[in-house]
Scaffold this motif. Structure first.
Motif, PDB file in Angstrom:
ATOM      1  N   THR A 167      22.105  41.577  43.522  1.00 29.50           N
ATOM      2  CA  THR A 167      21.258  42.716  43.864  1.00 29.50           C
ATOM      3  C   THR A 167      21.740  43.927  43.086  1.00 29.50           C
ATOM      4  OG1 THR A 167      20.558  44.204  45.658  1.00 29.50           O
ATOM      5  CG2 THR A 167      22.722  43.191  45.874  1.00 29.50           C
ATOM      6  N   THR A 168      20.822  44.830  42.769  1.00 32.88           N
ATOM      7  CA  THR A 168      21.184  45.992  41.955  1.00 32.88           C
ATOM      8  C   THR A 168      21.896  47.064  42.769  1.00 32.88           C
ATOM      9  OG1 THR A 168      18.958  46.843  42.342  1.00 32.88           O
ATOM     10  CG2 THR A 168      19.331  45.666  40.286  1.00 32.88           C
ATOM     11  N   VAL A 169      21.674  47.097  44.075  1.00 26.19           N
ATOM     12  CA  VAL A 169      22.307  48.098  44.939  1.00 26.19           C
ATOM     13  C   VAL A 169      23.514  47.456  45.618  1.00 26.19           C
ATOM     14  CG1 VAL A 169      22.027  49.615  46.930  1.00 26.19           C
ATOM     15  CG2 VAL A 169      20.149  49.318  45.319  1.00 26.19           C
ATOM     16  N   TYR A 192      10.902  47.930  33.419  1.00 26.29           N
ATOM     17  CA  TYR A 192      10.604  47.845  34.851  1.00 26.29           C
ATOM     18  C   TYR A 192      11.472  48.798  35.675  1.00 26.29           C
ATOM     19  CZ  TYR A 192      14.832  45.290  36.212  1.00 26.29           C
ATOM     20  OH  TYR A 192      16.138  44.963  36.485  1.00 26.29           O
ATOM     21  N   GLN A 193      12.737  48.968  35.256  1.00 25.19           N
ATOM     22  CA  GLN A 193      13.649  49.777  36.061  1.00 25.19           C
ATOM     23  C   GLN A 193      13.212  51.239  36.078  1.00 25.19           C
ATOM     24  OE1 GLN A 193      17.710  49.126  34.951  1.00 25.19           O
ATOM     25  NE2 GLN A 193      18.451  49.566  37.004  1.00 25.19           N
ATOM     26  N   ARG A 194      12.912  51.787  34.898  1.00 25.97           N
ATOM     27  CA  ARG A 194      12.483  53.190  34.827  1.00 25.97           C
ATOM     28  C   ARG A 194      11.146  53.386  35.528  1.00 25.97           C
ATOM     29  NH1 ARG A 194      14.253  52.342  29.572  1.00 25.97           N
ATOM     30  NH2 ARG A 194      12.104  52.127  28.833  1.00 25.97           N
ATOM     31  N   THR A 195      10.224  52.444  35.300  1.00 26.84           N
ATOM     32  CA  THR A 195       8.880  52.587  35.866  1.00 26.84           C
ATOM     33  C   THR A 195       8.901  52.517  37.389  1.00 26.84           C
ATOM     34  OG1 THR A 195       8.005  51.493  33.890  1.00 26.84           O
ATOM     35  CG2 THR A 195       6.531  51.702  35.777  1.00 26.84           C
ATOM     36  N   CYS A 196       9.520  51.485  37.923  1.00 26.76           N
ATOM     37  CA  CYS A 196       9.511  51.293  39.379  1.00 26.76           C
ATOM     38  C   CYS A 196      10.338  52.361  40.089  1.00 26.76           C
ATOM     39  CB  CYS A 196      10.027  49.905  39.733  1.00 26.76           C
ATOM     40  SG  CYS A 196       8.944  48.578  39.152  1.00 26.76           S
ATOM     41  N   LEU A 197      11.420  52.809  39.459  1.00 22.06           N
ATOM     42  CA  LEU A 197      12.228  53.872  40.050  1.00 22.06           C
ATOM     43  C   LEU A 197      11.414  55.162  40.151  1.00 22.06           C
ATOM     44  CD1 LEU A 197      15.142  53.900  41.073  1.00 22.06           C
ATOM     45  CD2 LEU A 197      15.837  54.894  38.897  1.00 22.06           C
ATOM     46  N   TYR A 198      10.607  55.423  39.123  1.00 22.00           N
ATOM     47  CA  TYR A 198       9.760  56.626  39.145  1.00 22.00           C
ATOM     48  C   TYR A 198       8.659  56.491  40.196  1.00 22.00           C
ATOM     49  CZ  TYR A 198       7.154  60.637  37.432  1.00 22.00           C
ATOM     50  OH  TYR A 198       6.520  61.847  37.334  1.00 22.00           O
ATOM     51  N   ASP A 253       4.747  45.112  43.246  1.00 21.43           N
ATOM     52  CA  ASP A 253       4.131  44.176  42.293  1.00 21.43           C
ATOM     53  C   ASP A 253       4.873  44.178  40.961  1.00 21.43           C
ATOM     54  OD1 ASP A 253       2.227  43.567  44.199  1.00 21.43           O
ATOM     55  OD2 ASP A 253       0.758  45.008  43.436  1.00 21.43           O
ATOM     56  N   GLY A 254       5.363  45.367  40.554  1.00 16.66           N
ATOM     57  CA  GLY A 254       6.117  45.457  39.303  1.00 16.66           C
ATOM     58  C   GLY A 254       7.419  44.681  39.361  1.00 16.66           C
ATOM     59  N   TYR A 255       8.125  44.806  40.479  1.00 22.68           N
ATOM     60  CA  TYR A 255       9.377  44.055  40.632  1.00 22.68           C
ATOM     61  C   TYR A 255       9.111  42.549  40.679  1.00 22.68           C
ATOM     62  CZ  TYR A 255      12.298  48.178  41.538  1.00 22.68           C
ATOM     63  OH  TYR A 255      13.006  49.350  41.415  1.00 22.68           O
ATOM     64  N   LEU A 256       8.037  42.157  41.367  1.00 21.00           N
ATOM     65  CA  LEU A 256       7.728  40.730  41.439  1.00 21.00           C
ATOM     66  C   LEU A 256       7.382  40.173  40.068  1.00 21.00           C
ATOM     67  CD1 LEU A 256       5.627  39.735  44.581  1.00 21.00           C
ATOM     68  CD2 LEU A 256       8.046  39.432  44.126  1.00 21.00           C
ATOM     69  N   LYS A 257       6.709  40.972  39.236  1.00 21.03           N
ATOM     70  CA  LYS A 257       6.298  40.487  37.914  1.00 21.03           C
ATOM     71  C   LYS A 257       7.502  40.068  37.071  1.00 21.03           C
ATOM     72  CE  LYS A 257       3.697  41.680  33.779  1.00 21.03           C
ATOM     73  NZ  LYS A 257       3.055  42.736  32.986  1.00 21.03           N
ATOM     74  N   VAL A 258       8.620  40.790  37.223  1.00 15.79           N
ATOM     75  CA  VAL A 258       9.817  40.457  36.441  1.00 15.79           C
ATOM     76  C   VAL A 258      10.839  39.693  37.292  1.00 15.79           C
ATOM     77  CG1 VAL A 258       9.552  42.345  34.798  1.00 15.79           C
ATOM     78  CG2 VAL A 258      10.769  42.758  36.933  1.00 15.79           C
ATOM     79  N   SER A 259      10.377  39.186  38.451  1.00 20.55           N
ATOM     80  CA  SER A 259      11.193  38.321  39.316  1.00 20.55           C
ATOM     81  C   SER A 259      12.474  38.999  39.808  1.00 20.55           C
ATOM     82  CB  SER A 259      11.546  37.018  38.582  1.00 20.55           C
ATOM     83  OG  SER A 259      10.378  36.334  38.218  1.00 20.55           O
ATOM     84  N   LYS A 260      12.391  40.283  40.136  1.00 23.30           N
ATOM     85  CA  LYS A 260      13.529  40.991  40.726  1.00 23.30           C
ATOM     86  C   LYS A 260      13.332  41.013  42.244  1.00 23.30           C
ATOM     87  CE  LYS A 260      15.276  41.796  36.707  1.00 23.30           C
ATOM     88  NZ  LYS A 260      16.481  41.069  36.271  1.00 23.30           N
ATOM     89  N   LEU A 261      13.649  39.891  42.877  1.00 26.15           N
ATOM     90  CA  LEU A 261      13.338  39.730  44.301  1.00 26.15           C
ATOM     91  C   LEU A 261      14.103  40.688  45.216  1.00 26.15           C
ATOM     92  CD1 LEU A 261      12.994  35.848  44.633  1.00 26.15           C
ATOM     93  CD2 LEU A 261      11.236  37.562  44.239  1.00 26.15           C
ATOM     94  N   PRO A 262      15.406  40.954  44.997  1.00 23.74           N
ATOM     95  CA  PRO A 262      16.091  41.916  45.875  1.00 23.74           C
ATOM     96  C   PRO A 262      15.443  43.306  45.832  1.00 23.74           C
ATOM     97  CG  PRO A 262      17.695  40.620  44.663  1.00 23.74           C
ATOM     98  CD  PRO A 262      16.369  40.305  44.068  1.00 23.74           C
TER      99      PRO A 262
END
Length: 916
Positions: free
Chosen positions: A897-899, A238-244, A266-275
């Motif tokens: 949060t990742t940031v 998810y990280q590589r895909t959504c970042l791209y 939608d990609g972030y929501l699928k893996v429950s990365k809400l921030p």
């Protein structure tokens, strides 16, 4: 011996370079026809190509074997079972060779000579299994043969339909490229594309399985099926895909950019990365998605982290009614406090204490006159009132948010504070009184009592400054009691322009971006009343633009346009008519093509203002979008001034200055465009007329706000000595904006030299002092950059405040250098603490080690590359300058949060073992 060996090695390298050089010269001479080709090179030619090397016995055996297999396939009387066996052998040779792709596989090299004969054989073959297998082989060979048009794809579509993964990654990549071209051609001809989409459905899973997510995204973008990315996103990719996806969105036009961001959401929501999902929702500025993400948070700590992110973007939610309502009273109170930035001053002072910068600084501490060699400005050359006004601003900028200083709050016996304010003249008193608001910035409870006594002064300018100070204190802070409106609303219709302006500007600052209807009802009648002075109407329009920022609010838009139509021509020549236009532009900030209808109406305005209005609307609407076509249009506009000499004089040149700022405003949305615009601005400096050249320093400041790059500071340092005084003035102020809040020693040294150079020019010296104050903004703890969240988000409120100052600098004599120096306080909206504070789940400060370094762009990179370089390890709280990124240096805690920016909540890592 070591030196002898190194000497021999050097001689050998030189000899090889000479041989290579001679070979290159010979080749070029042969191509030109100057000399005849050497005999030995002619002999090595076969079929028009020079052999790079002689074949080994193994390669020769492989070539002969492949030649024999091709003969069996193309024979006219060949039996089908013989053909099938030969095809199977060739297919196996190609498949086993595609495991390494550092060079063209040898079977493909040797079969290249038979490509045309195999195509002829295919055409002559009867339909059947062998023909489909041969199509597969030809499809792979077409990749190496560099055929004219999409032959690899054409033969793949008529082939055996077997899985393409056995042919290797390079073949799949080549096929993806041809599918994109074929899709565009068929769409133009309105032909069906179902067969292409079937191939896409095979290729996309292959790319995701082989960690080539960016290639899958590229293919789906080409065939307009980007939503098919989401089913393939998981915890591992998810990280590589959504970042791209987020990176691609910066280079796409509407509506593709928003569609791409939606897929990333939608990609972030699928893996429950809400921030991360919230960050995308904020970028889309979509309240429905923001509320949806907030409601998905299952715990209080998650909601608190999301609230911290929303507060930085100045997004407010109705937590009592509506979809985001919270039933629990205590939880609602906590979230409301975070959203309203109620504790921002407390966190800021905590960092200041930790860094030991609490002691108040005086303007002289910033000027450092003792370090200036040569001429030092004295009171005989510069008006003492102008000096004191500059000191008021410097004092306010340096001690912003600290709650105390040595000019206004630390009084001696008697009325020391009043004495300092009265060392300024008229509107200067207003700026000096308002500076108290900046010193008490963000501290509503502690600041308002300090200002209250000045609201009852007999001097109207002091009252006006106190009203403005109320607005400054409440900037970016939202209190349920709403003290700003209560204190300011009654003064909007009082006698005296200065008091009205103070109240109006205070309302604009306090409620920027909130769309508060009470402010609309209070200020719109001022625009419709022809008796309202032009300067009051101008500030009212800007205040409305700030409050309803980027909302395209119809009633506000109509009121400003109607006011511009009703005003007589001589009033439209007033500099504050341009402020009314700026207010109109702010209503459409970042709205893109939603401004088109308003631009058409603006064309019907008086010719004195129509052209200026069109450009202002265009600039504001497409700011930060990165729209290349708009940048080209603004560059084209800049060429018009050179064709008409009359335009380069007076206020007729202002629209062209706006176009220059528009170039920077549009391009600042993405990094590559910003770099390209820097080169374009250099050309405008060389060949542009006066209205264009004076706007270039301001454009550079907009592109490099609080980011003193060598490129920008060198150009501005050069322009600060320009023969055109307007260019020099803007360059001096731009130096301060570029280095704002960085304590940059290089820029500070340059400004000290300029204070000596311009010791006989009071106006420029005043701007030098302002720039010196900006460099040390908040003693280095406050930034002006509108970008945040690892440069992934941009605050429209911050950008609007910067716009107000930059556009007023295009007519410096009528604004900052005239009676309205307090326009500089519009920068308050952009001021934010550039800090990282880590807190535990109870909200208490939690010092942890973090690595802070220069951010590295990892979009599209394979594996898990390092995200920062040149880092240093510090203990939180820490400062984060523009272009820097932080990451935790301990595994004891996990960030929510990742940031890591602003306030980050940490939770204990359940898998952590002491001593790891």
């Amino acid at each position: 011996p070591t030196s002898i060996g190194s000497a021999i090695s050097t001689c050998a390298i030189v000899a090889v370079l000479h041989v290579l050089d001679d070979t290159a010269k010979t080749t070029m001479a042969v191509e030109r026809g100057d000399v005849e080709e050497p005999k030995e090179r002619k002999e090595k030619k076969q079929g028009g190509e020079i052999k790079a090397e002689e074949l080994t016995e193994e390669d020769r055996a492989l070539q002969e074997n492949l030649d024999l297999l091709v003969e069996r396939i193309v024979e006219q009387d060949a039996k089908q079972d013989v053909q099938k066996a030969a095809l199977d052998t060739i297919r196996e040779e190609i498949r086993t060779s595609t495991s390494t792709m550092t060079s063209v596989p040898k079977p493909l090299k040797f079969l290249k000579a038979h490509f045309l004969s195999l195509k002829g054989c295919y055409d002559a073959m009867v339909d059947g299994e062998n023909k489909r297998f041969l199509a597969d082989v030809i499809s792979v060979l077409a990749m190496a043969y560099h055929t004219d048009h999409l032959e690899s794809l054409r033969y793949r579509l008529v082939g055996s339909k077997e899985g393409m993964e056995s042919w290797g990654h390079e073949y799949v990549r080549n096929l993806s490229g041809e599918i994109g071209i074929a899709y565009q051609e068929r769409m133009l001809k309105e032909e069906p594309v179902d067969d292409l989409l079937e191939l896409v459905d095979q290729i996309v899973p292959y790319h995701f399985h082989h960690n080539a997510e960016h290639e899958a995204v590229d293919l789906l973008l080409e065939v307009e099926r980007l939503s098919k990315v989401v089913p393939h996103i998981d915890e591992g990719n998810y990280q590589r895909t959504c970042l791209y996806l987020l990176g691609c969105a910066s280079y796409l036009q509407e509506p593709e950019d928003k569609l791409t961001l939606q897929v990333a959401y939608d990609g972030y929501l699928k893996v429950s990365k809400l921030p991360d999902a919230m960050r995308v929702a904020l970028k889309l500025n979509n309240m429905d998605l923001i509320v949806k993400t907030f409601n998905l948070a299952s715990s209080l700590n998650e909601r608190k982290q999301l609230a911290y992110m929303m507060s930085r973007q100045n997004v407010l939610l109705d937590l009592e009614d509506g979809p985001a309502a919270i039933d629990d009273d205590s939880e609602r109170e906590i979230i409301t406090e975070i959203l309203g930035n109620a504790r921002i001053n407390e966190q800021f002072l905590m960092v200041a204490r930790d860094l030991d910068v609490m002691e108040a600084k005086t303007p002289e501490d910033i000027y450092k006159s003792h370090l200036i060699e040569g001429r030092v400005p004295t009171s005989t050359t510069v008006s003492s009132a102008r000096q004191n006004l500059a000191s008021s601003f410097v004092n306010a900028f340096v001690n912003a948010g600290f709650g105390h200083d040595k000019l206004l709050t630390e009084t001696t016996e008697g009325d020391g504070t009043v004495n300092w304010i009265f060392k300024n003249r008229e509107r200067g008193k207003m700026s000096a009184a308002a500076s108290l608001g900046m010193i008490m910035m963000w501290d509503v409870a502690g600041g308002l009592p300090q200002i209250d006594k000045y609201l009852y002064s007999t001097d109207s300018h002091v009252v006006a400054g106190a009203l403005l100070a109320v607005g400054i204190i409440n900037t970016n802070v939202h209190d349920e009691c709403d003290p700003a409106f209560a204190l300011l609303s009654d003064s909007v219709n009082k006698d005296g322009s200065s008091i009205r302006i103070g109240a109006i500007m205070g309302l604009g600052l306090a409620y920027a971006g909130t769309c508060k209807e009470d402010v609309q009802e209070l200020l719109l009648p001022l625009l419709g009343d022809e008796q309202t002075p032009m300067e009051v109407a101008g500030f009212a329009a800007v205040a409305i633009g700030l409050v309803f920022l980027g909302s395209a609010q119809e009633e506000c838009c109509e009121s400003i346009l109607q006011a511009l139509m009703m005003r007589p021509e001589h009033q439209l020549k007033d500099p504050f008519a341009h402020f009314m236009v700026l207010g109109l532009g702010l209503l459409f900030l970042g709205k893109g093509d939603a401004v088109d209808a308003t631009i058409e109406v603006a064309k019907a305005l008086n010719t004195e203002i129509a052209h200026y209005c069109e450009l202002m609307l265009d600039v504001c609407a497409y700011a930060t979008t990165g729209n290349v076509l708009k940048v080209q249009a603004f560059l084209s506009k800049c060429t018009e001034v050179t064709e008409n000499e009359e335009l380069s004089e007076g206020k007729k040149g202002l629209p062209f200055s706006i176009a220059v700022l528009g170039i920077a405003a549009v391009a600042m949305g993405e990094e590559l465009g910003s770099e390209m615009v820097h080169r374009s601005l250099e050309h405008l400096l060389q060949y542009g007329e006066a209205p264009i050249r004076k706007a270039v320093p301001l454009a550079l400041a907009l592109l490099n706000m609080s980011s003193p790059t060598i490129l920008a500071t060198d150009v501005l340092s050069r322009l600060s000595h320009d023969a055109d005084l307007e260019v020099a003035q803007n360059a001096v102020l731009a130096l301060g904006l570029v280095a704002a809040g960085t304590n940059n020693a290089r820029v500070a040294g340059t400004l000290r030299q300029l204070s000596s150079y311009y010791y006989k020019e009071p106006d420029v010296l005043f701007l030098v002092r302002i720039a010196q104050g900006l460099v040390h903004l908040g003693k280095g703890l406050i930034t002006l950059t509108p970008e945040h969240s690892d440069r992934g988000l941009l605050s429209l409120e911050s950008l609007a405040g910067i716009f107000c100052v930059l556009f007023s600098c295009l007519d410096m004599k009528s604004s900052i250098l005239g009676k309205h120096a307090y326009i500089l306080y519009f920068l308050t909206v952009a001021m934010r603490a550039n800090i990282l504070v880590t807190v535990d789940e109870e909200g208490k400060a939690l010092p942890v080690p973090v690595r802070v370094g220069k951010a590295v762009d990892i979009v599209g990179q394979a594996g898990r590359p390092k995200t920062i370089t040149g880092f240093q390890t510090h203990t939180t709280p820490v400062l984060l300058n523009v272009g820097e990124r932080a990451e935790l240096a301990t595994s004891k805690y996990l960030p929510m949060t990742t940031v890591l920016e602003g306030v980050v909540i940490l939770k204990k890592n359940p898998d952590y073992v002491e001593g790891d």
